[in-house]
Scaffold this motif. Sequence first.
Motif, PDB file in Angstrom:
ATOM      1  N   GLU A  87     -29.876   3.172 -14.171  1.00 56.10           N
ATOM      2  CA  GLU A  87     -29.384   1.846 -14.775  1.00 56.10           C
ATOM      3  C   GLU A  87     -28.342   1.490 -14.135  1.00 56.10           C
ATOM      4  N   ALA A  88     -27.200   2.213 -13.352  1.00 55.80           N
ATOM      5  CA  ALA A  88     -26.074   1.751 -12.616  1.00 55.80           C
ATOM      6  C   ALA A  88     -26.606   0.838 -11.867  1.00 55.80           C
ATOM      7  N   MET A  89     -27.443   1.141 -10.974  1.00 58.87           N
ATOM      8  CA  MET A  89     -27.822   0.492  -9.660  1.00 58.87           C
ATOM      9  C   MET A  89     -28.507  -0.628  -9.980  1.00 58.87           C
ATOM     10  N   VAL A  90     -29.356  -0.902 -11.312  1.00 62.88           N
ATOM     11  CA  VAL A  90     -30.028  -2.034 -11.777  1.00 62.88           C
ATOM     12  C   VAL A  90     -29.020  -2.885 -11.974  1.00 62.88           C
ATOM     13  N   ALA A  91     -27.886  -2.409 -12.813  1.00 66.58           N
ATOM     14  CA  ALA A  91     -26.813  -3.394 -13.343  1.00 66.58           C
ATOM     15  C   ALA A  91     -25.947  -3.961 -12.236  1.00 66.58           C
ATOM     16  N   ALA A  92     -25.874  -3.124 -11.231  1.00 72.95           N
ATOM     17  CA  ALA A  92     -24.962  -3.722 -10.049  1.00 72.95           C
ATOM     18  C   ALA A  92     -25.672  -4.663  -9.180  1.00 72.95           C
ATOM     19  N   GLU A  93     -27.049  -4.706  -9.235  1.00 71.87           N
ATOM     20  CA  GLU A  93     -27.873  -5.700  -8.581  1.00 71.87           C
ATOM     21  C   GLU A  93     -27.659  -6.040  -7.056  1.00 71.87           C
ATOM     22  N   GLY A  94     -27.402  -4.544  -6.459  1.00 70.22           N
ATOM     23  CA  GLY A  94     -27.283  -4.382  -5.179  1.00 70.22           C
ATOM     24  C   GLY A  94     -25.751  -4.469  -4.604  1.00 70.22           C
ATOM     25  N   ARG A  95     -24.643  -4.775  -5.568  1.00 69.88           N
ATOM     26  CA  ARG A  95     -23.588  -4.721  -5.232  1.00 69.88           C
ATOM     27  C   ARG A  95     -22.685  -3.581  -5.040  1.00 69.88           C
ATOM     28  N   GLY A  96     -22.456  -3.018  -3.996  1.00 70.49           N
ATOM     29  CA  GLY A  96     -21.995  -1.542  -3.961  1.00 70.49           C
ATOM     30  C   GLY A  96     -22.955  -0.484  -3.974  1.00 70.49           C
ATOM     31  N   TYR A  97     -24.019  -0.883  -4.250  1.00 67.67           N
ATOM     32  CA  TYR A  97     -25.287   0.268  -4.359  1.00 67.67           C
ATOM     33  C   TYR A  97     -26.499  -0.481  -3.666  1.00 67.67           C
ATOM     34  N   ALA A  98     -27.423   0.595  -3.470  1.00 65.34           N
ATOM     35  CA  ALA A  98     -28.677  -0.151  -2.754  1.00 65.34           C
ATOM     36  C   ALA A  98     -29.367  -0.781  -3.859  1.00 65.34           C
ATOM     37  N   ARG A  99     -30.010  -1.919  -3.636  1.00 64.41           N
ATOM     38  CA  ARG A  99     -30.816  -2.772  -4.494  1.00 64.41           C
ATOM     39  C   ARG A  99     -32.065  -1.905  -5.022  1.00 64.41           C
ATOM     40  N   VAL A 100     -32.138  -1.815  -6.162  1.00 64.20           N
ATOM     41  CA  VAL A 100     -33.499  -1.352  -6.831  1.00 64.20           C
ATOM     42  C   VAL A 100     -34.512  -2.371  -6.798  1.00 64.20           C
ATOM     43  N   LEU A 101     -35.720  -1.995  -6.174  1.00 68.44           N
ATOM     44  CA  LEU A 101     -36.700  -2.640  -6.060  1.00 68.44           C
ATOM     45  C   LEU A 101     -37.929  -2.186  -7.178  1.00 68.44           C
ATOM     46  N   ALA A 102     -38.041  -1.156  -7.724  1.00 67.27           N
ATOM     47  CA  ALA A 102     -38.693  -0.775  -8.879  1.00 67.27           C
ATOM     48  C   ALA A 102     -38.317   0.465  -9.513  1.00 67.27           C
ATOM     49  N   TRP A 103     -38.264   0.726 -10.661  1.00 64.66           N
ATOM     50  CA  TRP A 103     -37.931   1.712 -11.855  1.00 64.66           C
ATOM     51  C   TRP A 103     -38.771   2.304 -12.748  1.00 64.66           C
TER      52      TRP A 103
END
Length: 122
Positions: free
Chosen positions: A84-100
């Motif tokens: 959820e944190a990675m999805v919310a970050a939209e790739g900023r500071g975290y790897a981008r989520v491709l699928a969850w």
Amino acid sequence: MIPDAIESALAEPRRRQAISARDVLASVAHFVGTLPAVCRDGRLTPRGWFSGGAGMPPLAVTTADGTEAVLNLDEPGPLDVSAEAMVAAEGRGYARVLAWDPSRGALLIERLGETCGPQPHP
């Protein structure tokens, strides 16, 4: 037929279970029972698995469109907050989520480049 990279990845949690001081039986059973279907349904080609860590081994995969990615798979629940944190970050500071897929505990993220540690095992 299951690709060799999946067979190798399936053997690793069993090895970890044999040497673990904690009960990982449910995690191993979920990983072994879910991984082939997640790869098939997501049209993911496994390239190998990464060693290290305390949980199930992450897999280096290639998506159907050729994107290099990392698949993390755990029982449903433990990855929820991180995903959820990675999805919310939209790739900023975290790897981008491709699928969850929270029902499977399957988190597919972009691969950020070559690892500084050991390369994926085939």
